[in-house]
Design a protein around this motif. Structure first.
Motif, PDB file in Angstrom:
ATOM      1  N   UNK A 142     -20.853  41.746 -18.107  1.00 49.70           N
ATOM      2  CA  UNK A 142     -21.967  41.365 -17.257  1.00 49.70           C
ATOM      3  C   UNK A 142     -21.830  39.896 -16.872  1.00 49.70           C
ATOM      4  N   UNK A 143     -22.676  39.468 -15.949  1.00 48.68           N
ATOM      5  CA  UNK A 143     -22.548  38.120 -15.404  1.00 48.68           C
ATOM      6  C   UNK A 143     -22.668  37.058 -16.479  1.00 48.68           C
ATOM      7  N   UNK A 144     -23.682  37.147 -17.323  1.00 54.62           N
ATOM      8  CA  UNK A 144     -23.900  36.111 -18.335  1.00 54.62           C
ATOM      9  C   UNK A 144     -22.713  36.007 -19.280  1.00 54.62           C
TER      10      UNK A 144
ATOM     11  N   UNK B 263     -32.157  33.143 -11.681  1.00 52.65           N
ATOM     12  CA  UNK B 263     -33.620  33.201 -11.633  1.00 52.65           C
ATOM     13  C   UNK B 263     -34.229  33.167 -13.020  1.00 52.65           C
ATOM     14  N   UNK B 264     -33.657  33.942 -13.955  1.00 52.05           N
ATOM     15  CA  UNK B 264     -34.230  33.951 -15.309  1.00 52.05           C
ATOM     16  C   UNK B 264     -33.602  32.891 -16.212  1.00 52.05           C
ATOM     17  N   UNK B 265     -32.701  32.090 -15.650  1.00 52.51           N
ATOM     18  CA  UNK B 265     -32.074  30.955 -16.329  1.00 52.51           C
ATOM     19  C   UNK B 265     -31.247  31.373 -17.541  1.00 52.51           C
ATOM     20  N   UNK B 266     -30.658  32.560 -17.438  1.00 55.18           N
ATOM     21  CA  UNK B 266     -29.610  32.933 -18.386  1.00 55.18           C
ATOM     22  C   UNK B 266     -28.349  32.143 -18.075  1.00 55.18           C
TER      23      UNK B 266
ATOM     24  N   UNK C 194     -22.186  22.272 -12.121  1.00 55.58           N
ATOM     25  CA  UNK C 194     -21.529  23.423 -12.727  1.00 55.58           C
ATOM     26  C   UNK C 194     -22.568  24.489 -13.070  1.00 55.58           C
ATOM     27  N   UNK C 195     -22.122  25.730 -13.064  1.00 58.16           N
ATOM     28  CA  UNK C 195     -22.922  26.836 -13.589  1.00 58.16           C
ATOM     29  C   UNK C 195     -22.382  27.192 -14.965  1.00 58.16           C
ATOM     30  N   UNK C 196     -23.269  27.206 -15.965  1.00 59.92           N
ATOM     31  CA  UNK C 196     -22.876  27.497 -17.343  1.00 59.92           C
ATOM     32  C   UNK C 196     -23.890  28.439 -17.964  1.00 59.92           C
ATOM     33  N   UNK C 197     -23.506  29.065 -19.063  1.00 62.69           N
ATOM     34  CA  UNK C 197     -24.443  29.887 -19.817  1.00 62.69           C
ATOM     35  C   UNK C 197     -25.528  28.984 -20.397  1.00 62.69           C
ATOM     36  N   UNK C 198     -26.760  29.460 -20.360  1.00 65.36           N
ATOM     37  CA  UNK C 198     -27.885  28.635 -20.820  1.00 65.36           C
ATOM     38  C   UNK C 198     -27.713  28.164 -22.251  1.00 65.36           C
ATOM     39  N   UNK C 199     -27.072  28.966 -23.092  1.00 65.64           N
ATOM     40  CA  UNK C 199     -26.900  28.565 -24.490  1.00 65.64           C
ATOM     41  C   UNK C 199     -25.882  27.442 -24.639  1.00 65.64           C
TER      42      UNK C 199
ATOM     43  N   UNK D 236     -37.206  21.046 -15.463  1.00 64.14           N
ATOM     44  CA  UNK D 236     -36.748  20.506 -16.750  1.00 64.14           C
ATOM     45  C   UNK D 236     -35.967  21.554 -17.524  1.00 64.14           C
ATOM     46  N   UNK D 237     -34.883  21.105 -18.155  1.00 62.95           N
ATOM     47  CA  UNK D 237     -34.063  22.035 -18.935  1.00 62.95           C
ATOM     48  C   UNK D 237     -34.853  22.649 -20.076  1.00 62.95           C
ATOM     49  N   UNK D 238     -35.700  21.854 -20.715  1.00 63.04           N
ATOM     50  CA  UNK D 238     -36.581  22.398 -21.739  1.00 63.04           C
ATOM     51  C   UNK D 238     -35.917  22.756 -23.043  1.00 63.04           C
ATOM     52  N   UNK D 239     -34.719  22.262 -23.287  1.00 59.63           N
ATOM     53  CA  UNK D 239     -34.040  22.542 -24.550  1.00 59.63           C
ATOM     54  C   UNK D 239     -33.132  21.378 -24.887  1.00 59.63           C
ATOM     55  N   UNK D 240     -32.894  21.190 -26.160  1.00 61.11           N
ATOM     56  CA  UNK D 240     -32.015  20.117 -26.610  1.00 61.11           C
ATOM     57  C   UNK D 240     -32.752  18.804 -26.746  1.00 61.11           C
ATOM     58  N   UNK D 241     -32.126  17.844 -27.421  1.00 61.71           N
ATOM     59  CA  UNK D 241     -32.766  16.543 -27.629  1.00 61.71           C
ATOM     60  C   UNK D 241     -32.851  15.744 -26.339  1.00 61.71           C
TER      61      UNK D 241
END
Length: 377
Positions: A25-27, A65-68, A80-85, A179-184
């Protein structure tokens, strides 16, 4: 252990899913290839079409859209496009580069003053905001004269994702940010050694084997911290001798196909990551073609990949894909390229047949003489 030029090429193509389209799959596809260049909105779609079996562009629409999958300023200070994790780790590892390039110059304000704006900016972008809204927000805080410089620095430095705005490829020429909303929160010019080690591992998973110079080029990182990260990964990383005797690194146990493994023809998009992720780009780009396909202003033309190496360029044209090869190609290769062109035209037909519009057309007048064919769509 010594690795030949063809083995190095095939290892790269294997990890970038260019030896055989993968049923993912895409992710998971984005995770496997680590990072996709995304300066032009259509490029991640063409990249995944080249790499995933049965690629459906709607899957990438949904992932954005779902920011995966997220689009942000990261490696080499480009989109760049990267996996959200992966995003928080990559952003933390690249902190010194982003700080130096975006807050250390051209903002018109002391770096500390711009840095102090980041928490409020992230609160404001808890919902998507357009450029006009963000400039108005900054003008209230730093004044009209300093607004544009502060925004130039913050849009590349702050942990922001690009929010989909529609258009044929999810993003238009009027960006929106959230906002990314994750990480320090980024705090200054210092790096995070653990994040850098994780970035090194991810890079080798998607682009290895590689040299210290390659790793530094990928993230626009200083070589000293890269060497320290590799030393800290002792036991996870092995050393190889490259084709010219150079020192290369790879993950222990990583798969490296035989140099005789066939490599199918591909039509790579503009700025494809496999062309740019190395200091030594000769593993994929013949040295005599480097300046032809990687232009002086940073444009990287859409390329023909033949037997694993760049052999020409392509662009959409009335009725199909116009391919220009810079050397004679056997008829079976042209047949492969024609099949790829039919598939690519089907992808573009429902989206944007011109793909890059007028971005690169002027370069064709400056190309060396080649063998030109229209591959019907």
């Amino acid at each position: 252990m010594k690795i030949t030029a063809r083995e190095l090429n095939r290892a790269t193509l294997h990890r970038q899913l260019l030896l055989e389209r993968a049923s993912l799959d895409v992710a998971e596809g984005v995770r496997r290839v680590v990072a996709l260049q995304a300066q032009q909105p259509g490029s991640p779609y063409v990249a995944l079409w080249n790499r995933l079996a049965g690629f459906d562009p709607a899957g990438l629409d949904a992932a954005f859209t779902d920011r995966t999958v997220v689009k942000a300023t990261l490696m080499r200070i480009t989109l760049h496009a990267v996996h959200a994790e992966d995003y928080p780790v990559f952003r933390e590892a690249l902190q010194p580069t982003l700080y130096a390039s975006k807050l250390g110059s051209r903002t018109g304000l002391p770096p500390a003053e711009v840095l102090a704006l980041v928490p409020g900016l992230l609160d404001f972008t808890a919902v998507p905001r357009g450029t006009a809204e963000l400039r108005a927000w900054l003008e209230e805080r730093v004044g009209a004269e300093a607004r544009d410089g502060a925004w130039w620095g913050l849009k590349g430095y702050a942990p922001l994702h690009h929010h989909p705005t529609g258009g044929p490829w999810s993003f238009s020429d009027r960006p929106s940010y959230v906002a990314a909303g994750s990480g320090p929160l980024p705090e200054g010019p210092e790096g995070a050694p653990e994040a850098l080690r994780r970035l090194v591992v991810r890079y080798l998973e998607g682009f290895g084997p590689a040299s210290v110079a390659d790793l530094a080029q990928f993230g626009m990182l200083r070589r000293g911290p890269v060497r320290q990260a590799l030393r800290a990964l002792d036991g996870e990383v092995e050393r190889l001798e490259g084709p010219a005797g150079e020192e290369l690194f790879d993950l222990v146990g990583a798969e490296r196909p035989d140099g005789a493994t066939p490599a199918p023809a591909r039509l790579l998009g503009m700025w494809d990551s496999v062309l740019l992720a190395y200091a030594d780009r000769s593993r994929v780009v013949p040295p005599e073609l480097r300046r032809t396909v990687i232009r002086v202003n940073g444009d990287v033309l859409p390329t023909l990949l033949v037997d694993g190496r760049v052999a020409g360029v392509w662009r959409p044209a009335d009725g199909g894909i116009e391919a220009t090869a810079f050397a004679e190609l056997p008829e079976p290769v042209w047949d492969e390229l024609a099949e790829e062109a039919r598939s690519l035209c089907a992808l573009l037909a429902g989206r944007d047949p011109e793909l890059y519009g007028r971005r690169y057309g002027h370069w064709w007048a400056k190309l060396p003489t080649g063998r030109v064919r229209l591959l019907p769509g």
